[in-house]
Design a protein around this motif. Structure first.
Motif, PDB file in Angstrom:
ATOM      1  N   MET A 179       0.966  -1.199  -0.132  1.00 11.89           N
ATOM      2  CA  MET A 179       0.076   0.004  -0.016  1.00 11.89           C
ATOM      3  C   MET A 179       1.087   1.282   0.123  1.00 11.89           C
ATOM      4  N   LEU A 180       1.968   1.176   0.829  1.00 10.84           N
ATOM      5  CA  LEU A 180       2.766   2.230   0.741  1.00 10.84           C
ATOM      6  C   LEU A 180       3.476   2.756  -0.489  1.00 10.84           C
ATOM      7  N   ALA A 181       3.890   1.558  -1.115  1.00 12.18           N
ATOM      8  CA  ALA A 181       4.766   1.399  -2.261  1.00 12.18           C
ATOM      9  C   ALA A 181       4.165   1.846  -3.721  1.00 12.18           C
ATOM     10  N   VAL A 182       2.777   1.521  -3.616  1.00 15.44           N
ATOM     11  CA  VAL A 182       2.007   1.563  -4.898  1.00 15.44           C
ATOM     12  C   VAL A 182       1.891   3.010  -5.495  1.00 15.44           C
ATOM     13  N   GLY A 183       2.250   3.122  -6.838  1.00 21.42           N
ATOM     14  CA  GLY A 183       2.259   4.336  -7.326  1.00 21.42           C
ATOM     15  C   GLY A 183       3.542   5.142  -7.235  1.00 21.42           C
ATOM     16  N   LEU A 184       4.451   4.698  -6.289  1.00 24.07           N
ATOM     17  CA  LEU A 184       5.682   5.490  -5.876  1.00 24.07           C
ATOM     18  C   LEU A 184       6.879   4.709  -6.449  1.00 24.07           C
ATOM     19  N   VAL A 185       6.647   3.476  -5.877  1.00 22.06           N
ATOM     20  CA  VAL A 185       7.750   2.597  -6.309  1.00 22.06           C
ATOM     21  C   VAL A 185       7.436   1.568  -7.430  1.00 22.06           C
ATOM     22  N   SER A 186       6.027   1.403  -7.546  1.00 23.47           N
ATOM     23  CA  SER A 186       5.574   0.171  -8.619  1.00 23.47           C
ATOM     24  C   SER A 186       4.250   0.613  -8.900  1.00 23.47           C
ATOM     25  N   LEU A 187       4.105   0.138 -10.163  1.00 27.53           N
ATOM     26  CA  LEU A 187       2.807   0.088 -10.939  1.00 27.53           C
ATOM     27  C   LEU A 187       2.097  -1.145 -10.936  1.00 27.53           C
ATOM     28  N   PRO A 188       1.242  -1.681 -10.087  1.00 29.19           N
ATOM     29  CA  PRO A 188       0.684  -2.907 -10.015  1.00 29.19           C
ATOM     30  C   PRO A 188       0.326  -3.584 -11.296  1.00 29.19           C
ATOM     31  N   GLY A 189       0.329  -4.805 -11.294  1.00 30.08           N
ATOM     32  CA  GLY A 189       0.004  -5.637 -12.644  1.00 30.08           C
ATOM     33  C   GLY A 189      -1.334  -4.942 -13.219  1.00 30.08           C
ATOM     34  N   MET A 190      -2.291  -5.001 -12.467  1.00 28.03           N
ATOM     35  CA  MET A 190      -3.888  -4.746 -13.126  1.00 28.03           C
ATOM     36  C   MET A 190      -3.502  -3.360 -13.883  1.00 28.03           C
TER      37      MET A 190
END
Length: 235
Positions: A179-190
């Motif tokens: 939750m903390l990393a989404v959008g900043l560190v990673s773009l999730p698969g979906m």
């Protein structure tokens, strides 16, 4: 905006294995366990190719009972794999884990697909099965961590309340980190998949928010049900 998906040829797919081969060669050179890595790669290839053919058939059939059967297999498999951290208790705890994932993730999935997304028909396989895969996989990992930590704490004669606290905290770390990393560190698969297929990044972000809430709720509730049922089993 381009809404077509770039087709990957067999030759282009083969190119993706260049860094894989380099890593395997380095593992051999450094006397690491390259054999297990090769096994994992072969298994990955077989599983993904098989699931591609299976899903093609499921999507074409569009039968609710087939979708339910696929999800039942998902929950059953996830429950067995989740107990890999406590293999000595696998058979005894399997019903507990199965019910925990089924209730915690199943109820959350039902809310998301029927009330948030509003699938029509309610079992629309192109949405239901991928979303089910996401929530069951994350619940599996969370319950697996909870089972391992709870077992470890209880083996040290820690009281159940303290062990439950430690188990929940440890099991929820990956979910919180994602939750903390989404959008900043990673773009999730979906979200990545939707953007690559030409969907507006804003729309993709909305879907990803729904998915993250689904994973958070499904994983958390699965852990809670597991801890409740484990406690009931002890009494």
């Amino acid at each position: 905006m381009n809404t077509s998906v770039q087709v990957i040829s067999n030759f282009q797919l083969a190119l993706a294995f260049i860094p894989v081969i380099v890593v395997l060669l380095m593992m051999v050179r450094w006397s690491l366990k390259a054999g297990f890595a090769v096994y994992a790669l072969i298994r990955m290839l077989i599983q993904l190719l098989l699931v591609g053919y299976v899903l093609t058939t499921v999507f074409a059939a569009e039968q609710s009972w087939i979708v339910m059967l696929v999800m039942l297999v998902m929950v059953s498999t996830a429950s067995w794999i989740a107990l890999g951290t406590v293999k000595d208790q696998r058979r005894a705890l399997y019903p507990v884990v199965f019910i925990s994932i089924l209730l915690g993730s199943g109820l959350t999935l039902l809310l998301i697909t029927q009330s948030v997304i509003g699938l029509s028909p309610w079992y629309e396989p192109r949405y239901m099965i991928p979303l089910a895969g996401m929530i069951f996989a994350n619940a599996m990992n969370s319950v697996s961590l909870a089972a391992e930590r709870l077992s470890a704490e209880l083996s040290r004669n820690i009281d159940f309340i303290t062990a439950r606290y430690e188990a929940f905290q440890a099991a929820f770390i990956p979910t919180i980190n994602s939750m903390l990393a989404v959008g900043l560190v990673s773009l999730p698969g979906m979200m990545t998949g939707q953007i690559l297929s030409g969907v507006s990044p804003i729309t993709a972000a909305h879907y990803q928010i729904v998915v993250m809430c689904m994973i958070f709720g499904g994983s958390g509730l699965s852990i809670v049900f597991f801890l409740w049922l484990f406690k009931a089993r002890m009494n």
